[in-house]
Design a protein around this motif. Structure first.
Motif, mmCIF file in Angstrom:
data_model
loop_
_atom_site.group_PDB
_atom_site.id
_atom_site.type_symbol
_atom_site.label_atom_id
_atom_site.label_comp_id
_atom_site.label_asym_id
_atom_site.label_seq_id
_atom_site.Cartn_x
_atom_site.Cartn_y
_atom_site.Cartn_z
ATOM 1 N N THR A 45 23.823 30.417 -23.739
ATOM 2 C CA THR A 45 23.197 31.389 -24.662
ATOM 3 C C THR A 45 22.549 32.537 -23.898
ATOM 4 O OG1 THR A 45 21.045 30.281 -24.840
ATOM 5 C CG2 THR A 45 22.729 29.637 -26.441
ATOM 6 N N GLU A 46 22.037 32.234 -22.713
ATOM 7 C CA GLU A 46 21.443 33.322 -21.909
ATOM 8 C C GLU A 46 22.528 34.305 -21.475
ATOM 9 O OE1 GLU A 46 18.392 33.704 -22.021
ATOM 10 O OE2 GLU A 46 17.582 31.703 -22.335
ATOM 11 N N ILE A 47 23.700 33.791 -21.167
ATOM 12 C CA ILE A 47 24.829 34.671 -20.817
ATOM 13 C C ILE A 47 25.188 35.525 -22.037
ATOM 14 C CG2 ILE A 47 27.305 34.711 -20.251
ATOM 15 C CD1 ILE A 47 25.693 34.013 -17.809
ATOM 16 N N GLY A 48 25.176 34.911 -23.217
ATOM 17 C CA GLY A 48 25.452 35.653 -24.452
ATOM 18 C C GLY A 48 24.414 36.746 -24.674
ATOM 19 N N GLU A 49 23.160 36.433 -24.408
ATOM 20 C CA GLU A 49 22.098 37.434 -24.546
ATOM 21 C C GLU A 49 22.302 38.562 -23.532
ATOM 22 O OE1 GLU A 49 18.477 35.184 -24.241
ATOM 23 O OE2 GLU A 49 18.771 34.241 -26.186
ATOM 24 N N ALA A 50 22.748 38.221 -22.338
ATOM 25 C CA ALA A 50 23.037 39.253 -21.326
ATOM 26 C C ALA A 50 24.167 40.155 -21.813
ATOM 27 C CB ALA A 50 23.404 38.605 -19.989
ATOM 28 N N GLU A 64 17.181 41.020 -17.456
ATOM 29 C CA GLU A 64 16.256 39.938 -17.809
ATOM 30 C C GLU A 64 17.021 38.696 -18.264
ATOM 31 O OE1 GLU A 64 12.422 40.714 -19.921
ATOM 32 O OE2 GLU A 64 13.360 39.465 -21.461
ATOM 33 N N GLU A 65 18.075 38.888 -19.038
ATOM 34 C CA GLU A 65 18.851 37.734 -19.522
ATOM 35 C C GLU A 65 19.642 37.074 -18.391
ATOM 36 O OE1 GLU A 65 17.944 36.542 -22.152
ATOM 37 O OE2 GLU A 65 17.035 38.253 -23.138
ATOM 38 N N LEU A 66 20.101 37.875 -17.437
ATOM 39 C CA LEU A 66 20.734 37.269 -16.253
ATOM 40 C C LEU A 66 19.704 36.416 -15.512
ATOM 41 C CD1 LEU A 66 22.985 40.132 -14.795
ATOM 42 C CD2 LEU A 66 23.726 38.097 -16.057
ATOM 43 N N ALA A 67 18.475 36.930 -15.417
ATOM 44 C CA ALA A 67 17.406 36.160 -14.769
ATOM 45 C C ALA A 67 17.145 34.864 -15.538
ATOM 46 C CB ALA A 67 16.137 37.000 -14.680
ATOM 47 N N ASP A 68 17.116 34.946 -16.877
ATOM 48 C CA ASP A 68 16.941 33.741 -17.700
ATOM 49 C C ASP A 68 18.024 32.709 -17.400
ATOM 50 O OD1 ASP A 68 14.641 34.211 -19.157
ATOM 51 O OD2 ASP A 68 15.688 34.980 -20.933
ATOM 52 N N THR A 69 19.235 33.194 -17.211
ATOM 53 C CA THR A 69 20.360 32.302 -16.915
ATOM 54 C C THR A 69 20.084 31.504 -15.638
ATOM 55 O OG1 THR A 69 21.860 33.919 -17.904
ATOM 56 C CG2 THR A 69 22.853 32.214 -16.519
#
Ligand SMILES: [Mg+2]
Length: 106
Positions: A45-50, A64-69
């Motif tokens: 889902t983090e990749i999807g957000e990215a 930020e979303e890549l960082a979340d991943t």
């Protein structure tokens, strides 16, 4: 009140796993046995957000979303006691020995 996370910028991947897992534990995400399938899908889902950040040309959100991943992945590796640094080295060496485009024609 939110506490500032102070980390050394020269951490190894293994140390990042320890930090991310420690923060996740502190926030209650490991209080009961972790559903590994769910944890993997949360990484997806983090990749999807990215992807959404990229689609909307929102560079800050994309980064930020890549960082979340990575944070979720490092947490999972820390929680499962996986030495992902060693695994990356092993796999990178294996990939290096593979043929051009890994032998795929397309
Ligand atoms: Mg996110």
């Amino acid at each position: 009140m939110t506490q500032q996370l102070t980390v050394d910028k020269n951490l190894t991947i293994k140390q990042w796993c320890e930090v991310c897992h420690s923060v996740a534990k502190e926030k209650g995400f490991w209080e009961k046995e972790r559903n590994i399938g769910e944890a993997l899908m949360l990484i997806v889902t983090e990749i999807g957000e990215a992807m959404e950040g990229y689609r909307h040309q929102d560079q800050d959100n994309f980064r930020e979303e890549l960082a979340d991943t990575f944070i979720r992945l490092f947490d999972l590796c820390g929680g499962l006691d996986i030495d992902i640094e060693a695994e990356i080295i092993k796999k990178a060496e294996k990939n290096k020995s593979r043929p051009y485009k890994h032998g795929k024609i397309c």
